[in-house]
Design an enzyme around this catalytic site. Structure first.
Site: not given
Length: 203
Positions: A16, A92-95, A109, A111
Site C-alpha cells: 500500500n 501492526m502496533r496498537i496505538l 487506516n 482494513h
C-alpha cells in the site's frame, strides 16, 4: 492549496505504501510523503521508502520502556515535518492516546474486510471461515478502538467457492491499492468531514 504532508506507518511488505508512492509519482495524488514510520528494521517497506526518496523513522519497540515512549519520539518526528495526515498501511502496533488523540480526524487506516464485520487480525481468514459471499476493504478514521473508527469508504470483493486465503488476499490487496490513494486524495482536497459516527464526502 498546499499539498498535504503525510506520514505512512507500515510494518511489512509495503504494497500500500508503494501504491501511494506510485500515485504521487504519476501525478494522480497531490500529497507529499514526508515520512515512513516502521517498527521492523528488516521490513521490505523500508527499502521501498529508500527507493522512493522518502525519509524513514525505523525503530525497535523493545528498545523503549513503553509504547508511549516510542510514540512520543514518533510524534516529535511528525511535528518536525509538519505532517497533516497519518496513513496506517499495515502497521501492526496498537496505538495509544499519545498519537491517537492529537491526530484524531487526521489519522486513517485500511482494513481487509467490510467493517464492522471481521475486525482485528486475520480478517481474510475470518471471512473464508464464515462462508460469507462478499467481503471487501474499508478505510476508516482511527479512534483508538479496534478498527472501530468512522468509516470513510468501502469496496466490496466477492468470495468464490474455489477461493483460498491466498487467492482472496490477492483480490483484497488489489482493491486496497486502488481505494487507499483515492481516499487520501479526497482528504487532500478537503472533501471529507466527520459528523459524529458518520463521514460526509463532499462532491
Amino acid at each position: 492549496m498546499a499539498a498535504k504532508r503525510i506520514a505512512v506507518f507500515a510494518s511489512g511488505q509495503g504494497s500500500n505504501f508503494q501504491a501511494i508512492a506510485d500515485a504521487v509519482r504519476e501525478g494522480k495524488l497531490d500529497v507529499s510523503i514526508e515520512l515512513l514510520v516502521c517498527d521492523k528494521p528488516s521490513a521490505p517497506v523500508v527499502e521501498r521508502a529508500k527507493h522512493a526518496g522518502v525519509d524513514a523513522f525505523v525503530f525497535k519497540p523493545k528498545d523503549y520502556p513503553s509504547r508511549e515512549a516510542y510514540e512520543t519520539e514518533i510524534a516529535e518526528e511528525l511535528r518536525k515535518r509538519q505532517v497533516d495526515l497519518i496513513v496506517l498501511a499495515g502497521y501492526m502496533r496498537i496505538l495509544t492516546p499519545t498519537l491517537v488523540e492529537p491526530y484524531y480526524g487526521r489519522m486513517i487506516n485500511i482494513h481487509p474486510s467490510l467493517l464492522p464485520s471481521f475486525p482485528g487480525i486475520n480478517a481474510i481468514g475470518q471471512a473464508l471461515e464464515h462462508g460469507v459471499k462478499v467481503t471487501g476493504v474499508t478505510v476508516h478514521f482511527v479512534d483508538g478502538g479496534l478498527d472501530s473508527g468512522p468509516i470513510i469508504a468501502q469496496t466490496a470483493v466477492p468470495l468464490y467457492e474455489e477461493d483460498t486465503e491466498a487467492s482472496l488476499a490477492k483480490r483484497i490487496h488489489e482493491a486496497e491499492q486502488k481505494l487507499y490513494p483515492y481516499v487520501i486524495g479526497l482528504i487532500a482536497q478537503e472533501k471529507v468531514a466527520i459528523e459524529g459516527r458518520k463521514v460526509i464526502v463532499k462532491p
